[in-house]
Design an enzyme around this catalytic site. Sequence first.
Site, PDB file in Angstrom:
ATOM      1  N   ARG A  99      18.595  -4.042 -16.799  1.00  0.00           N
ATOM      2  CA  ARG A  99      17.513  -3.963 -15.813  1.00  0.00           C
ATOM      3  C   ARG A  99      18.051  -4.029 -14.377  1.00  0.00           C
ATOM      4  O   ARG A  99      17.285  -3.892 -13.424  1.00  0.00           O
ATOM      5  CB  ARG A  99      16.491  -5.081 -16.031  1.00  0.00           C
ATOM      6  CG  ARG A  99      15.689  -4.929 -17.318  1.00  0.00           C
ATOM      7  CD  ARG A  99      14.520  -5.888 -17.355  1.00  0.00           C
ATOM      8  NE  ARG A  99      13.568  -5.603 -16.310  1.00  0.00           N
ATOM      9  CZ  ARG A  99      12.529  -4.792 -16.423  1.00  0.00           C
ATOM     10  NH1 ARG A  99      12.296  -4.174 -17.563  1.00  0.00           N
ATOM     11  NH2 ARG A  99      11.713  -4.595 -15.412  1.00  0.00           N
ATOM     12  N   MET A 122      13.055  -2.007 -11.231  1.00  0.00           N
ATOM     13  CA  MET A 122      13.636  -2.802 -12.322  1.00  0.00           C
ATOM     14  C   MET A 122      13.983  -4.195 -11.780  1.00  0.00           C
ATOM     15  O   MET A 122      13.196  -4.762 -11.050  1.00  0.00           O
ATOM     16  CB  MET A 122      14.877  -2.108 -12.901  1.00  0.00           C
ATOM     17  CG  MET A 122      14.540  -0.806 -13.587  1.00  0.00           C
ATOM     18  SD  MET A 122      13.862  -1.004 -15.239  1.00  0.00           S
ATOM     19  CE  MET A 122      15.323  -0.857 -16.230  1.00  0.00           C
ATOM     20  N   CYS A 123      15.127  -4.736 -12.091  1.00  0.00           N
ATOM     21  CA  CYS A 123      15.507  -6.140 -11.919  1.00  0.00           C
ATOM     22  C   CYS A 123      15.071  -6.900 -13.171  1.00  0.00           C
ATOM     23  O   CYS A 123      14.046  -6.593 -13.760  1.00  0.00           O
ATOM     24  CB  CYS A 123      14.895  -6.837 -10.715  1.00  0.00           C
ATOM     25  SG  CYS A 123      15.552  -6.321  -9.129  1.00  0.00           S
ATOM     26  N   GLY A 124      15.877  -7.853 -13.546  1.00  0.00           N
ATOM     27  CA  GLY A 124      15.540  -8.671 -14.707  1.00  0.00           C
ATOM     28  C   GLY A 124      15.503 -10.131 -14.326  1.00  0.00           C
ATOM     29  O   GLY A 124      16.352 -10.600 -13.554  1.00  0.00           O
TER      30      GLY A 124
END
Lengths: 297, 225
Positions: free
Chosen positions: A32, A1-3
């Site tokens: 995220r 994830m990560c945004g």
Amino acid sequence: MCGIVGLFLKDKALEPKLGTMLTDMLITMSDRGPDSAGIAVYGEDHEGRAKVTLQAVDPDVFNGLAGEIEDECGVAVKLRVIDTHAVLDLPEDKLAQVRATVKSLRPDARVMSAGEVIEIYKEVGLPGEVAKRFDIPQLTGSHGIGHTRMATESAVTTLGAHPFSTGADQCLVHNGSLSNHNSLRRKLAREGVTVETKNDTEVAAAYLTWKMQEGATLGEALEAGIDDLDGFYTFVVGTKDGFGVVRDPIACKPAVMAETDQYVAFGSEYRALVNLPGIEDAKVWEPEPATVYFWTH
Amino acid sequence: MQTFDLEANGLRALNEKLQAQAQNTNETAWSVVNPRGSHAIAVGLDAPIEVTVNGSTGYYCAGMNQQATVHVKGNVGPGAAENMMSGKVVVEGDASQYAGATGHGGLLVIKGNASSRCGISMKGIDIVVGGNVGHMSAFMAQAGHMVVCGDAGDALGDSIYEAKLFVRGAVKSLGADCVEKEMRTEHIAKLTELLAAAEIDADPNDFKRYGSARQLYNFNIDNAY
């Protein structure tokens, strides 16, 4: 994830709203990545002046720092403390000297960014909290990049938060993970390029900085990265006047872009873009794998 | 026509409402407004209803669909119509990664482009794309048909089983065990039927067919290390 979110403004009328727009986009991406959040903003260029963003666990270390720098370097500097960060405003030609002086005077203070226009704020916590602590919505500028992190490759710390900056007015955020960052870190060290953390993204940022020091444009550095960086990534990068996006050849990590006469915008998901002005009529597309996209002012 | 404001009433309420429709429901036409890129819109439907989503969606739109027709007036995020069993999903814009993945049946129409891994592991679904598909599309595709009116990216049909692929434009490269095959009368007939169902105006004679060379089905001692 990560945004990831990014905004590159073509319309100067939107510049006062940059911080507000980026904050709104980043908060939408909170789920995220809950570990840390950060934002890089490229503000107004004041001829002959530069900025250094500092971070310290205990903001008391900033007490009296401006006066001590003036005594050491013989130049007037301004220091603005915001929570755990502080922005030093100084003459551009004294940047290297002041950085070295800060390092000796306050070894506990970390340099988040340095350059003519960039400011970086990043901390552990959710985007909404981080934005509030540093009053991100009031920031103005021509372009900016935000990131909310789900940590995978290194610890949840302020220094492990994105954006990473390893060169003047440069920053990079990353969704994904690199598998060859340790060997690349050693290779860069042999070239005299050192990084501060065990984080994979910082190595990517340092790699791009090194390529550009060798004479490459940001576009060329990103092209070279497609061959030299192994792993999966969507990168969004900023320079003083530019904004770039690149995805690895497999392109598992999501990316959506939108462009109108007023702006170019990036989001990990379309949700991040829905409140932008004129999004209904924007050109919306998914960046192609292993393709460099780049805009400059 | 029932109108549902997703922003005002939330995703869970929408899906509960749509999933609760019985076979003989009188409320067969639904309009979803303010999707704003939300995930998992109109998933798990199992009734002959028509749902129109007015805008772009996030991940997994119309996943696991049975019987229903879902029409998206915008773009869809990753995993649209994933594991569809029957019914129809029509996307007016573009689709992100792995659209129609693992689908067993039904028809997925993407009027714009689909990105990578479109139709990965498809098991009977029919997919018609008006534009291009990205790399690794129809990877391990077991059954069903994929029609691409534009170009296909790298490694089309890698490790394909018995799905049939029709591409009108250029194929950047074919994946392992995927080869061009003869277009026979029955293939032209099937392609004509699929294009008509998708309401896409294209001449079936302009397409080439690709499928499995069936060389990976059996152990080959020459491939052993």
